[in-house]
Design a protein around this motif. Structure first.
Motif, short mmCIF file in Angstrom:
data_model
loop_
_atom_site.label_atom_id
_atom_site.label_comp_id
_atom_site.label_asym_id
_atom_site.label_seq_id
_atom_site.Cartn_x
_atom_site.Cartn_y
_atom_site.Cartn_z
N GLY A 56 40.75 -29.70 46.46
CA GLY A 56 41.82 -30.51 45.89
C GLY A 56 42.19 -30.16 44.46
N ARG A 57 41.86 -28.97 44.02
CA ARG A 57 42.19 -28.56 42.66
C ARG A 57 43.41 -27.65 42.64
N THR A 58 44.22 -27.77 41.61
CA THR A 58 45.28 -26.81 41.35
C THR A 58 44.65 -25.55 40.76
N ARG A 430 41.53 -22.36 35.02
CA ARG A 430 41.48 -21.60 36.27
C ARG A 430 41.62 -22.52 37.48
N ALA A 431 40.93 -23.66 37.45
CA ALA A 431 41.00 -24.61 38.57
C ALA A 431 40.73 -26.00 38.02
N VAL A 432 41.68 -26.92 38.26
CA VAL A 432 41.55 -28.28 37.74
C VAL A 432 41.88 -29.29 38.84
N GLY A 450 37.33 -34.49 39.98
CA GLY A 450 36.58 -33.35 40.47
C GLY A 450 36.11 -32.43 39.36
N ARG A 451 35.82 -31.20 39.73
CA ARG A 451 35.26 -30.19 38.83
C ARG A 451 36.37 -29.42 38.13
N VAL A 452 36.25 -29.28 36.83
CA VAL A 452 37.18 -28.52 36.00
C VAL A 452 36.55 -27.18 35.64
N GLU A 453 37.33 -26.11 35.77
CA GLU A 453 36.88 -24.79 35.33
C GLU A 453 37.98 -24.16 34.50
#
Length: 495
Positions: A56-58, A430-432, A450-453
């Protein structure tokens, strides 16, 4: 890849028409981990007109083209046509924060004889995918071609009637699938796409003469079957910069769309038992010339994982440096992607030639990419001394300057173009989680759980101020820092 002279784009046009609460956190660094320790590469999909992952991350895919697996024509000269790549190259890409490589591959190598499937070549593709994955980098498999194929150059010693000039061989289709019907391979002003034989070969492909389009469709299906369970393969770029052939613009766009529909359907069948990857589609090569073109009809591109991928060369090698501007080019492309309800991702960009302005030109492009919250792939990582781009310009003895500089004629890699690399390697998310609402080189914002990178370049530990983020950590890696956190609702980070 488009050629680096503006005369080509004029020639192709002529050919096509005639023939939460605010919380500020000072980030504490974590202990160093392996290079890809903090990066994840879940399989990708599409949601809300963005490239997303299944958590579910952009996802913003930013990186570079790599052409070391392309079969280019040798063109009667002794120098290597590609620069071999190794794990070191992928480590260097990761040290710039890149998370995607558009891997250029050749139909002529996948199916060297009709019906064959070159597993040794597939193994080389798989090795590249695995090397990239080990460094937290996705791979887009790009069926590359320029001027149809390596066998379509004008034979040595053949004379061209004035004002035509001999053409050279490039890359793409195998010789057995190259049907020119005897049309001349001589070019207008030496420009590759402006050769009647190239247009004729493409038209025979669109018309499925002798079943040649069916063969590429079948080859795509077999290749997709090989990677149907691989999440680090982002997707498939179905055909690089397709020539419009011999049809008028609407007819040309229609026949390109029909090929895409056919290829996507075959790929989806081949992926059964695995999962569906992104289907990346391009407009005709004319887009690279003018920054717009007639679009393949949306009725052919209803697959939910389609990504629209024009090559954005406004301001560099299109007909005019000013029309459309870089900023206008992005908006035109964004509007076109909306026709398909699809994300926008540019598979190629770059080619600014003035060294004194290159860094500022690249920064201008990156500002627009940030404004539209999209990614892309720079052309290119390295260009060999014997690459047809160099052969065409009688430039094989001069150093080839792309993201890396290749010393010629030795072919030795001489290091990065640091001025460009410094801009390309800017901070980005990169992915949020959920929706990304803002990004630039100083930070980002979004809403989701969720997880942020994110990537932050540099050797000095950055100070990050965040809102709506918890479990924040910085992990130092080669070239910069992994920014890892968790969100629950609205969030932001600035560096």
């Amino acid at each position: 890849m488009v050629t680096s002279t503006r005369s080509w784009v004029r020639s192709i046009a002529a050919t096509a028409t005639s023939i939460a609460a605010l919380v500020t956190v000072l980030v504490v660094p974590a202990a160093a981990e392996p290079q890809s320790g903090g990066w994840t590469t879940p399989r990708l999909t599409v949601a809300h007109r963005d490239i997303t992952d299944v958590t579910g991350r952009t996802v913003i895919l930013r990186g570079v083209n790599a052409n070391h697996l392309v079969e280019y024509a040798q063109n009667g000269q002794p120098l290597a046509t590609v620069v071999p790549e190794s794990d070191v190259d992928y480590a260097d890409m990761a040290a710039l924060g890149f998370n995607v490589v558009r891997l250029n591959i050749s139909w002529s190598q996948l199916e060297p004889t009709r019906g064959a499937f070159n597993r040794a070549y597939v193994d080389r593709i798989r090795q590249a995918v695995d090397q990239a994955k080990a460094h937290g980098i996705y791979t887009v498999l790009d069926m590359h071609q320029d001027a149809w194929g390596p066998t379509i150059g004008t034979p040595r010693g053949a004379k061209c009637p004035g004002p035509l000039q001999p053409g050279i061989g490039w890359d793409g289709a195998p010789g057995w699938a190259t049907i020119t019907d005897g049309w001349t391979t001589c070019t207008i002003a030496g420009q590759r796409e402006a050769a009647p034989g190239v247009a004729r070969a493409f038209q025979n492909f669109y018309d499925d003469r002798n079943g040649i389009q069916g063969r590429l469709v079948a080859t795509w299906a077999r290749l997709a079957g090989e990677f149907k369970n691989e999440p680090a393969v982002a997707g498939y770029d179905l055909l690089n910069e397709p020539n419009p052939g011999l049809r008028e613009p609407i007819g040309a766009a229609d026949q390109i769309g029909r090929f895409y529909q056919r290829a996507i359907r075959a790929i989806r069948v081949a992926e059964r038992g695995g999962f569906e990857h992104l289907a990346i589609v391009e407009p005709s090569a004319l887009w690279s010339a003018f920054g717009t073109d007639v679009l393949p009809p949306a009725k052919y591109l209803t697959d939910p994982r389609v990504v629209f991928s024009p090559h954005l060369y406004s301001g560099s090698i299109n007909v005019s440096n000013d029309i459309p501007s870089v900023e206008q080019g992005f908006q035109i492309a964004k509007n076109a992607a909306a026709v398909y309800n699809a994300p926008l991702w540019t598979g190629e960009w770059g080619w600014w030639s003035d060294p004194s302005r290159r860094a500022s030109d690249v920064a201008r492009f990156m500002r627009s990419a940030d404004a539209h919250r999209i990614g892309g792939a720079w052309w290119s990582w390295a260009q060999a001394c014997g690459d047809p781009h160099a052969v065409k310009g009688d430039d094989t003895l001069n150093d080839q300057r792309h993201l890396n500089i290749v010393a010629c004629p030795s072919g030795v890699m001489a290091g990065l173009d640091r001025s460009v690399a410094a801009v390309l390697g800017q901070a980005f998310p990169r992915a949020v989680p959920g929706r990304l609402t803002r990004t630039d080189k100083r930070g980002f914002a979004g809403v989701g759980t969720g997880r942020v990178e994110a990537w932050i370049p540099g050797t000095a530990r950055p100070t990050a101020k965040t809102t709506g983020l918890s479990d924040v950590e910085l992990v130092q890696v080669d070239g910069g820092w992994q920014f890892i956190a968790r969100s629950a609702g609205r969030y932001s980070a600035s560096f």
